[in-house]
Write a protein that holds these residues in place. Structure first.
Motif, PDB file in Angstrom:
ATOM      1  N   ALA A 136       0.845  -1.201   0.000  1.00 37.41           N
ATOM      2  CA  ALA A 136       0.000   0.000   0.000  1.00 37.41           C
ATOM      3  C   ALA A 136       0.876   1.246   0.000  1.00 37.41           C
ATOM      4  CB  ALA A 136      -0.908  -0.004   1.228  1.00 37.41           C
ATOM      5  N   THR A 137       0.593   2.161  -0.914  1.00 37.98           N
ATOM      6  CA  THR A 137       1.334   3.415  -0.952  1.00 37.98           C
ATOM      7  C   THR A 137       0.487   4.498  -1.597  1.00 37.98           C
ATOM      8  OG1 THR A 137       3.327   4.512  -1.799  1.00 37.98           O
ATOM      9  CG2 THR A 137       2.389   2.774  -3.157  1.00 37.98           C
ATOM     10  N   THR A 220       2.926  15.408   0.138  1.00 37.81           N
ATOM     11  CA  THR A 220       2.521  14.358   1.064  1.00 37.81           C
ATOM     12  C   THR A 220       3.427  13.152   0.894  1.00 37.81           C
ATOM     13  OG1 THR A 220       0.218  15.092   0.938  1.00 37.81           O
ATOM     14  CG2 THR A 220       0.627  12.873   1.798  1.00 37.81           C
ATOM     15  N   ALA A 221       4.091  12.770   1.968  1.00 35.36           N
ATOM     16  CA  ALA A 221       5.010  11.638   1.906  1.00 35.36           C
ATOM     17  C   ALA A 221       4.242  10.320   1.923  1.00 35.36           C
ATOM     18  CB  ALA A 221       5.983  11.688   3.078  1.00 35.36           C
ATOM     19  N   SER A 222       4.714   9.360   1.135  1.00 35.08           N
ATOM     20  CA  SER A 222       4.148   8.014   1.199  1.00 35.08           C
ATOM     21  C   SER A 222       4.516   7.354   2.513  1.00 35.08           C
ATOM     22  CB  SER A 222       4.662   7.171   0.024  1.00 35.08           C
ATOM     23  OG  SER A 222       4.281   7.746  -1.206  1.00 35.08           O
ATOM     24  N   SER A 223       5.692   7.703   3.022  1.00 40.62           N
ATOM     25  CA  SER A 223       6.130   7.233   4.336  1.00 40.62           C
ATOM     26  C   SER A 223       7.108   8.260   4.890  1.00 40.62           C
ATOM     27  CB  SER A 223       6.808   5.864   4.224  1.00 40.62           C
ATOM     28  OG  SER A 223       7.285   5.439   5.480  1.00 40.62           O
ATOM     29  N   GLU A 224       6.917   8.622   6.149  1.00 39.61           N
ATOM     30  CA  GLU A 224       7.795   9.616   6.780  1.00 39.61           C
ATOM     31  C   GLU A 224       8.226   9.094   8.136  1.00 39.61           C
ATOM     32  OE1 GLU A 224       8.000  14.459   7.298  1.00 39.61           O
ATOM     33  OE2 GLU A 224       6.098  13.476   6.855  1.00 39.61           O
ATOM     34  N   GLN A 225       9.546   8.940   8.304  1.00 35.91           N
ATOM     35  CA  GLN A 225      10.119   8.407   9.531  1.00 35.91           C
ATOM     36  C   GLN A 225      11.327   9.260   9.913  1.00 35.91           C
ATOM     37  OE1 GLN A 225      10.875   4.164   9.030  1.00 35.91           O
ATOM     38  NE2 GLN A 225       9.192   3.998   7.557  1.00 35.91           N
ATOM     39  N   GLU A 232       6.145   9.019  -3.475  1.00 39.17           N
ATOM     40  CA  GLU A 232       5.904   8.146  -4.626  1.00 39.17           C
ATOM     41  C   GLU A 232       5.222   8.907  -5.754  1.00 39.17           C
ATOM     42  OE1 GLU A 232       5.837   4.200  -6.448  1.00 39.17           O
ATOM     43  OE2 GLU A 232       6.910   5.111  -4.774  1.00 39.17           O
ATOM     44  N   GLY A 233       5.800   8.832  -6.963  1.00 37.22           N
ATOM     45  CA  GLY A 233       5.191   9.428  -8.144  1.00 37.22           C
ATOM     46  C   GLY A 233       4.719   8.362  -9.117  1.00 37.22           C
TER      47      GLY A 233
END
Length: 254
Positions: A136-137, A220-225, A232-233
């Motif tokens: 999921a992304t 908007t980040a697909s994942s931010e840590q 993701e584009g």
């Protein structure tokens, strides 16, 4: 008396000749009739060789039948690495052969006992634990990704995008020989002034700019840590890896 006999014999011979001529004519006429009849019958056979029906279907050579099932294209089963510095194991699932980055995209070959087998490049496969990958992304347009990249790296030239996907020979022609080359089990890293190219299977997979000022784009980040973020584009990804007050910026082709 003799003259009468001779006349009678002559008449008899004449009748015989006439009979033979008539017989020959009849035989010839019969033969012609038989031949004509045979030709007529053969002609009728040819005329009736196909069934007399309005339902005869004509199949065009090369035409596809409507009843043939459509061939479905196979789609890759793709997963994304969900955490930075994810350990990738050999087939023994003990020996570490590689460390995958956040957002790395690989084809999943199989899942066995909590491990996922990945196609790392054309020649090599590896295993990661199932909890380190995701399918999921969130995705956005390539224009949004390019805009975010320019926000965090305003000095970079847009022509850098043209390097993605180029083969080794094209890169050498355009940029010349790199200052250094490093390799691991999956990629090659070709170093130039201010950036390096990550090459996989002989083509540029990503461009990295190291030691950059830490910045956050308006996207908007697909994942931010804490150890990294990934955007993701459609065909490219932007990845930011902060460390020691600076960060590494990666623009990667999917």
């Amino acid at each position: 008396m003799k003259e009468e006999v001779r006349a009678s014999r002559a008449a008899s011979r004449k009748r015989k000749r006439l009979f033979r001529s008539l017989t020959a004519f009849v035989l010839i006429a019969s033969l012609v009739g038989v031949i004509a009849l045979a030709a007529l019958m053969d002609s009728k056979k040819k005329e009736t060789a196909l069934p007399q029906s309005d339902d005869i279907a004509t199949e065009m050579v090369g035409a596809e039948s409507e009843d043939e099932p459509a061939v479905e294209e196979e789609t890759e089963d793709v997963v994304y690495i969900e955490a930075p510095y994810t350990k990738v194991y050999a087939d023994d699932r003990v020996t570490v052969v590689y460390e995958a980055d956040l957002g790395d995209r690989y084809e999943r070959l199989e899942t066995v006992s909590g491990f996922v087998k990945l196609q790392l490049n054309e020649r090599m496969t590896g295993w990661v634990t199932e909890d380190r990958v995701t399918t999921a992304t969130t995705s956005q347009s390539d224009e949004d990704i390019k805009s975010a990249w320019q926000q965090v790296l305003p000095t970079a030239s847009e022509s850098a995008l043209d390097l993605l996907g180029k083969d080794r020979e094209s890169i050498r022609t355009t940029l010349g020989a790199p200052k250094a080359v490093q390799r691991d089990q999956v990629n090659e890293y070709h170093f130039y002034d201010g950036y390096f190219l990550m090459m996989r299977d002989g083509r540029v997979k990503a461009i990295d700019w190291d030691r950059q000022t830490v910045a956050t784009p308006d996207a908007t980040a697909s994942s931010e840590q804490p150890s990294g973020s990934w955007y993701e584009g459609e065909t490219v990804q932007l990845k930011l890896f902060p460390y020691s007050g600076i960060m590494r910026v990666r623009l990667e082709q999917k």
